[in-house]
Design an enzyme around this catalytic site. Sequence first.
Site, PDB file in Angstrom:
ATOM      1  N   ASN A 135      23.047 -37.045  -8.516  1.00 28.88           N
ATOM      2  CA  ASN A 135      21.772 -37.507  -7.965  1.00 28.88           C
ATOM      3  C   ASN A 135      21.432 -36.718  -6.705  1.00 28.88           C
ATOM      4  O   ASN A 135      22.283 -36.557  -5.832  1.00 28.88           O
ATOM      5  CB  ASN A 135      21.859 -39.000  -7.633  1.00 28.88           C
ATOM      6  CG  ASN A 135      22.172 -39.846  -8.848  1.00 28.88           C
ATOM      7  OD1 ASN A 135      21.829 -39.470  -9.969  1.00 28.88           O
ATOM      8  ND2 ASN A 135      22.818 -40.982  -8.648  1.00 28.88           N
TER       9      ASN A 135
ATOM     10  N   HIS B 104      27.889 -35.218  -4.620  1.00 27.57           N
ATOM     11  CA  HIS B 104      28.969 -35.754  -5.458  1.00 27.57           C
ATOM     12  C   HIS B 104      28.519 -35.802  -6.909  1.00 27.57           C
ATOM     13  O   HIS B 104      27.331 -35.921  -7.194  1.00 27.57           O
ATOM     14  CB  HIS B 104      29.388 -37.153  -4.991  1.00 27.57           C
ATOM     15  CG  HIS B 104      28.227 -38.076  -4.832  1.00 27.57           C
ATOM     16  ND1 HIS B 104      27.439 -38.074  -3.708  1.00 27.57           N
ATOM     17  CD2 HIS B 104      27.696 -39.007  -5.657  1.00 27.57           C
ATOM     18  CE1 HIS B 104      26.478 -38.975  -3.838  1.00 27.57           C
ATOM     19  NE2 HIS B 104      26.601 -39.554  -5.025  1.00 27.57           N
TER      20      HIS B 104
ATOM     21  N   HIS C 252      29.039 -37.821 -10.475  1.00 31.43           N
ATOM     22  CA  HIS C 252      29.559 -39.028 -11.125  1.00 31.43           C
ATOM     23  C   HIS C 252      30.095 -38.666 -12.504  1.00 31.43           C
ATOM     24  O   HIS C 252      29.396 -38.024 -13.296  1.00 31.43           O
ATOM     25  CB  HIS C 252      28.437 -40.056 -11.351  1.00 31.43           C
ATOM     26  CG  HIS C 252      27.855 -40.656 -10.119  1.00 31.43           C
ATOM     27  ND1 HIS C 252      28.254 -41.881  -9.640  1.00 31.43           N
ATOM     28  CD2 HIS C 252      26.886 -40.220  -9.278  1.00 31.43           C
ATOM     29  CE1 HIS C 252      27.536 -42.181  -8.549  1.00 31.43           C
ATOM     30  NE2 HIS C 252      26.706 -41.197  -8.315  1.00 31.43           N
TER      31      HIS C 252
HETATM   32  P1  AMP Z   1      24.779 -42.074  -5.279  1.00 30.71           P
HETATM   33  O1  AMP Z   1      23.933 -43.305  -5.394  1.00 30.71           O
HETATM   34  O2  AMP Z   1      24.614 -41.112  -6.413  1.00 30.71           O
HETATM   35  O3  AMP Z   1      24.594 -41.420  -3.920  1.00 30.71           O
HETATM   36  O4  AMP Z   1      26.277 -42.558  -5.395  1.00 30.71           O
HETATM   37  C1  AMP Z   1      27.050 -42.952  -4.307  1.00 30.71           C
HETATM   38  C2  AMP Z   1      28.230 -43.653  -4.866  1.00 30.71           C
HETATM   39  O5  AMP Z   1      29.237 -43.748  -3.887  1.00 30.71           O
HETATM   40  C3  AMP Z   1      27.951 -45.092  -5.343  1.00 30.71           C
HETATM   41  O6  AMP Z   1      28.179 -45.171  -6.746  1.00 30.71           O
HETATM   42  C4  AMP Z   1      28.939 -45.929  -4.540  1.00 30.71           C
HETATM   43  O7  AMP Z   1      29.520 -46.971  -5.293  1.00 30.71           O
HETATM   44  C5  AMP Z   1      29.972 -44.902  -4.124  1.00 30.71           C
HETATM   45  N1  AMP Z   1      30.716 -45.214  -2.906  1.00 30.71           N
HETATM   46  C6  AMP Z   1      30.199 -45.552  -1.704  1.00 30.71           C
HETATM   47  N2  AMP Z   1      31.198 -45.742  -0.810  1.00 30.71           N
HETATM   48  C7  AMP Z   1      32.369 -45.510  -1.477  1.00 30.71           C
HETATM   49  C8  AMP Z   1      33.749 -45.559  -1.113  1.00 30.71           C
HETATM   50  N3  AMP Z   1      34.139 -45.848   0.131  1.00 30.71           N
HETATM   51  N4  AMP Z   1      34.673 -45.262  -2.060  1.00 30.71           N
HETATM   52  C9  AMP Z   1      34.294 -44.962  -3.311  1.00 30.71           C
HETATM   53  N5  AMP Z   1      33.007 -44.897  -3.716  1.00 30.71           N
HETATM   54  C10 AMP Z   1      32.056 -45.192  -2.815  1.00 30.71           C
END
Ligand code: AMP
Length: 141
Positions: free
Chosen positions: A87, A100, A102
């Site tokens: 994203n 990142h 997914h």
């Molecule tokens: P996005 O919405 O594509 O920016 O995805 C960010 C992702 O990071 C979400 O799916 C969250 O669940 C994940 N996330 C946020 N904080 C953490 C954390 N401390 N450890 C693992 N995943 C996280």
Amino acid sequence: MDDCIFCKIIKGEIPSYTVYEDDVVKAFLDISQVTPGHTLMVPKKHVQDIFSYDDELAQAVFARLPKVARAIKASNPEIKGMNILNNNGKVAYQSVFHSHIHLIPRYGNNDGFGMKFEDHSKQMTDEKYKEIQQAIVNQFK
Ligand code: AMP
Ligand code: ZN
């Protein structure tokens, strides 16, 4: 970057369920677990989004995706497929501004993950396709 949650995870200042790590990337379980095994792969270098990668970083990061994807798939015989998503920008549901990827294992049609592709081809014309095509092609000149 100081105020970045994923940089803190990379430095070990915040705990994570790490599944793979090398000099270029770290892969750890997404806290939300959209489906079991939902993993995030992040470059260790802080880059905000796909628009900020140079060729060298892109080659290094994306080259590592298949082996992480294969390991996740092999970890559970129930995994039938996988969606790999990245994203970019708030409008595209990016909420953490350290790039990142997914990796979301798929178990079936009702496993918790959904995605909608609307088909707008009926509203398109040959002229409109060409106009969009040309606007993009021009960026490579
Ligand atoms: P996005 O919405 O594509 O920016 O995805 C960010 C992702 O990071 C979400 O799916 C969250 O669940 C994940 N996330 C946020 N904080 C953490 C954390 N401390 N450890 C693992 N995943 C996280
Ligand atoms: Zn960061």
